[in-house]
Enzyme design. Structure first.
Site, PDB file in Angstrom:
ATOM      1  N   THR A 145     -16.793   1.472   2.899  1.00 28.05           N
ATOM      2  CA  THR A 145     -15.329   1.579   3.082  1.00 28.05           C
ATOM      3  C   THR A 145     -14.947   3.059   3.048  1.00 28.05           C
ATOM      4  O   THR A 145     -15.756   3.910   2.635  1.00 28.05           O
ATOM      5  CB  THR A 145     -14.561   0.884   1.941  1.00 28.05           C
ATOM      6  N   LYS A 151     -12.703   0.275 -14.622  1.00 25.88           N
ATOM      7  CA  LYS A 151     -13.264  -0.987 -14.107  1.00 25.88           C
ATOM      8  C   LYS A 151     -13.754  -1.882 -15.248  1.00 25.88           C
ATOM      9  O   LYS A 151     -13.657  -3.107 -15.154  1.00 25.88           O
ATOM     10  CB  LYS A 151     -14.382  -0.705 -13.118  1.00 25.88           C
ATOM     11  N   TYR A 178     -13.488   6.191 -13.700  1.00 20.14           N
ATOM     12  CA  TYR A 178     -13.568   5.004 -12.829  1.00 20.14           C
ATOM     13  C   TYR A 178     -14.257   3.857 -13.572  1.00 20.14           C
ATOM     14  O   TYR A 178     -13.769   2.728 -13.579  1.00 20.14           O
ATOM     15  CB  TYR A 178     -14.332   5.378 -11.563  1.00 20.14           C
ATOM     16  N   ASP A 196       3.826   2.080  -4.498  1.00 21.13           N
ATOM     17  CA  ASP A 196       2.764   2.557  -5.391  1.00 21.13           C
ATOM     18  C   ASP A 196       2.665   1.550  -6.531  1.00 21.13           C
ATOM     19  O   ASP A 196       3.660   1.332  -7.247  1.00 21.13           O
ATOM     20  CB  ASP A 196       3.144   3.961  -5.912  1.00 21.13           C
ATOM     21  N   VAL A 197       1.507   0.949  -6.699  1.00 20.49           N
ATOM     22  CA  VAL A 197       1.373  -0.123  -7.699  1.00 20.49           C
ATOM     23  C   VAL A 197       1.580   0.368  -9.132  1.00 20.49           C
ATOM     24  O   VAL A 197       1.726  -0.438 -10.043  1.00 20.49           O
ATOM     25  CB  VAL A 197       0.007  -0.861  -7.607  1.00 20.49           C
ATOM     26  N   ASP A 229       0.863  -1.195   0.000  1.00 16.35           N
ATOM     27  CA  ASP A 229       0.000   0.000   0.000  1.00 16.35           C
ATOM     28  C   ASP A 229       0.890   1.232   0.000  1.00 16.35           C
ATOM     29  O   ASP A 229       2.115   1.129  -0.028  1.00 16.35           O
ATOM     30  CB  ASP A 229      -0.971  -0.020   1.191  1.00 16.35           C
TER      31      ASP A 229
HETATM   32  N1  LIG Z   1     -16.053   0.409  -1.787  1.00 15.63           N
HETATM   33  C1  LIG Z   1     -16.813   0.157  -2.828  1.00 15.63           C
HETATM   34  O1  LIG Z   1     -18.007   0.464  -2.854  1.00 15.63           O
HETATM   35  C2  LIG Z   1     -16.254  -0.536  -4.020  1.00 15.63           C
HETATM   36  C3  LIG Z   1     -17.152  -1.050  -4.965  1.00 15.63           C
HETATM   37  C4  LIG Z   1     -16.643  -1.682  -6.075  1.00 15.63           C
HETATM   38  C5  LIG Z   1     -15.291  -1.818  -6.243  1.00 15.63           C
HETATM   39  N2  LIG Z   1     -14.445  -1.311  -5.319  1.00 15.63           N
HETATM   40  C6  LIG Z   1     -13.008  -1.463  -5.546  1.00 15.63           C
HETATM   41  O2  LIG Z   1     -12.438  -2.237  -4.499  1.00 15.63           O
HETATM   42  C7  LIG Z   1     -11.082  -1.831  -4.314  1.00 15.63           C
HETATM   43  C8  LIG Z   1     -10.881  -1.455  -2.854  1.00 15.63           C
HETATM   44  O3  LIG Z   1     -11.688  -0.329  -2.564  1.00 15.63           O
HETATM   45  P1  LIG Z   1     -12.042   0.120  -1.082  1.00 15.63           P
HETATM   46  O4  LIG Z   1     -13.415   0.605  -1.113  1.00 15.63           O
HETATM   47  O5  LIG Z   1     -11.628  -0.932  -0.135  1.00 15.63           O
HETATM   48  O6  LIG Z   1     -11.103   1.416  -0.960  1.00 15.63           O
HETATM   49  P2  LIG Z   1     -10.161   1.946   0.202  1.00 15.63           P
HETATM   50  O7  LIG Z   1      -9.868   3.350  -0.133  1.00 15.63           O
HETATM   51  O8  LIG Z   1     -10.726   1.615   1.527  1.00 15.63           O
HETATM   52  O9  LIG Z   1      -8.845   1.063  -0.005  1.00 15.63           O
HETATM   53  C9  LIG Z   1      -8.064   1.183  -1.164  1.00 15.63           C
HETATM   54  C10 LIG Z   1      -6.613   1.043  -0.778  1.00 15.63           C
HETATM   55  O10 LIG Z   1      -5.832   1.144  -1.991  1.00 15.63           O
HETATM   56  C11 LIG Z   1      -4.693   1.902  -1.682  1.00 15.63           C
HETATM   57  N3  LIG Z   1      -4.134   2.504  -2.899  1.00 15.63           N
HETATM   58  C12 LIG Z   1      -4.662   3.491  -3.651  1.00 15.63           C
HETATM   59  N4  LIG Z   1      -3.836   3.805  -4.648  1.00 15.63           N
HETATM   60  C13 LIG Z   1      -2.762   2.979  -4.529  1.00 15.63           C
HETATM   61  C14 LIG Z   1      -1.559   2.833  -5.265  1.00 15.63           C
HETATM   62  N5  LIG Z   1      -1.300   3.599  -6.334  1.00 15.63           N
HETATM   63  N6  LIG Z   1      -0.665   1.907  -4.870  1.00 15.63           N
HETATM   64  C15 LIG Z   1      -0.918   1.135  -3.767  1.00 15.63           C
HETATM   65  N7  LIG Z   1      -2.038   1.228  -3.040  1.00 15.63           N
HETATM   66  C16 LIG Z   1      -2.948   2.143  -3.414  1.00 15.63           C
HETATM   67  C17 LIG Z   1      -5.191   2.970  -0.712  1.00 15.63           C
HETATM   68  O11 LIG Z   1      -4.121   3.562  -0.013  1.00 15.63           O
HETATM   69  C18 LIG Z   1      -6.119   2.154   0.155  1.00 15.63           C
HETATM   70  O12 LIG Z   1      -5.448   1.599   1.266  1.00 15.63           O
HETATM   71  C19 LIG Z   1     -10.840  -0.669  -5.286  1.00 15.63           C
HETATM   72  O13 LIG Z   1     -10.266  -1.173  -6.471  1.00 15.63           O
HETATM   73  C20 LIG Z   1     -12.232  -0.165  -5.562  1.00 15.63           C
HETATM   74  O14 LIG Z   1     -12.312   0.492  -6.795  1.00 15.63           O
HETATM   75  C21 LIG Z   1     -14.885  -0.671  -4.197  1.00 15.63           C
END
Ligand SMILES: NC(=O)c1ccc[n+]([C@@H]2O[C@H](COP(=O)([O-])OP(=O)(O)OC[C@H]3O[C@@H](n4cnc5c(N)ncnc54)[C@H](O)[C@@H]3O)[C@@H](O)[C@H]2O)c1
Length: 249
Positions: free
Chosen positions: A191, A160, A156, A64-65, A38
């Site tokens: 989240t 996706k 976004y 950073d990914v 992360d």
């Molecule tokens: N929460 C939702 O409603 C939802 C719905 C559908 C899909 N998603 C997807 O699920 C995944 C997780 O989302 P979440 O809601 O848990 O978000 P979140 O913000 O709680 O967690 C995301 C994590 O990714 C990390 N991150 C961001 N950019 C990064 C980078 N460049 N390198 C490394 N780490 C990085 C952030 O620091 C964070 O810890 C995401 O891909 C999101 O698009 C979330």
């Protein structure tokens, strides 16, 4: 717990928060060694404490990914600490709401970079070890919004939607090597990412949902466990859609 992932090493980019955090915890509870990548210099204390309470064997690498060299270094570090991951859950993500006319090129590029390039880079880095093991599980966080779209979220949704294509194409490439590649396509989950959206946007989404509530991270993690486990071994190229009935396909 039942030790479904005993002996496995799982890598969870984005595992310091939200969905990735819940998946890291569940996988650790099921006996996996867990590596988290992360952005922060260290794992937040609460997240570390949860893993310690489980008794997990875990390792954190700040990375950073979207940075190819950072990903390579992180993977070397993780492999030394825990062994080569043969389970990968690409859960890093960002979100931002703006009408297309207001989307800067920088925002567009960042959205595609974090979700698509990040998924590409980390997946490419872990594949050789999975091929060598003739076993692997790759699980990509897509979103129902990649199917259905949403106003103010063109970058976004485009990113996706790309995850679905990435997943299906790679599933073809790796099936004979014993490596499955699947997506999770959640609806709105409670989240920090969703909490960062304007409240009126979240309220409007919840009002449209047949279940009239946000999903819980545990409701996503359970599906990730299915895809990562032996029982999930015949799924590949699919998307599991836990979305409270928001998008029925
Ligand atoms: N929460 C939702 O409603 C939802 C719905 C559908 C899909 N998603 C997807 O699920 C995944 C997780 O989302 P979440 O809601 O848990 O978000 P979140 O913000 O709680 O967690 C995301 C994590 O990714 C990390 N991150 C961001 N950019 C990064 C980078 N460049 N390198 C490394 N780490 C990085 C952030 O620091 C964070 O810890 C995401 O891909 C999101 O698009 C979330």
């Amino acid at each position: 717990m039942t030790g479904k992932l005993k002996g496995r090493t799982a890598l969870v980019p984005g595992g310091a928060s939200g969905i990735g955090r819940a998946i890291a915890n569940l996988f650790a509870s099921e006996g996996a060694k867990v590596a988290i990548i992360d952005l922060g210099t260290a794992l937040p204390d609460k997240v570390r404490a949860e893993l310690e309470a489980i008794g997990a064997d875990f390792h954190y690498a700040a990375c950073d990914v979207t940075d190819p060299e950072g990903v390579a270094t992180a993977l070397d570090e993780i492999t030394t600490a825990l062994g080569a991951p043969t389970i990968l859950v690409n859960a890093a993500g960002i979100d931002e709401v703006a009408p297309l006319e207001d989307v800067s090129l920088a925002l567009w590029n960042r959205m595609l970079a974090v979700h698509l390039t990040g998924t590409f880079l980390v997946t490419q880095a872990v594949l050789p070890a999975m091929r060598a093991a003739r076993w692997g599980r790759i699980i990509n966080l897509a979103s129902q919004l990649g199917h259905r779209g949403a106003p103010g979220m063109v970058p976004y949704c485009a990113a996706k939607a790309g995850i679905f294509g990435f997943t299906k194409a790679l599933a073809h490439e790796t099936a004979e090597a014993g490596i499955t590649v699947n997506c999770l396509a959640p609806g709105p989950i409670d989240t920090p990412l969703v909490a960062s959206l304007p409240p009126e946007v979240v309220d409007a989404v919840v009002a449209q949902l047949p279940m009239k509530r946000l999903g819980r991270v545990e409701e996503v993690a359970g599906s990730a466990l299915l895809l990562a486990s032996e029982e999930g071994g015949f799924y590949t190229g699919v998307s599991l859609n836990m979305n409270g009935g928001h998008y029925m396909i």
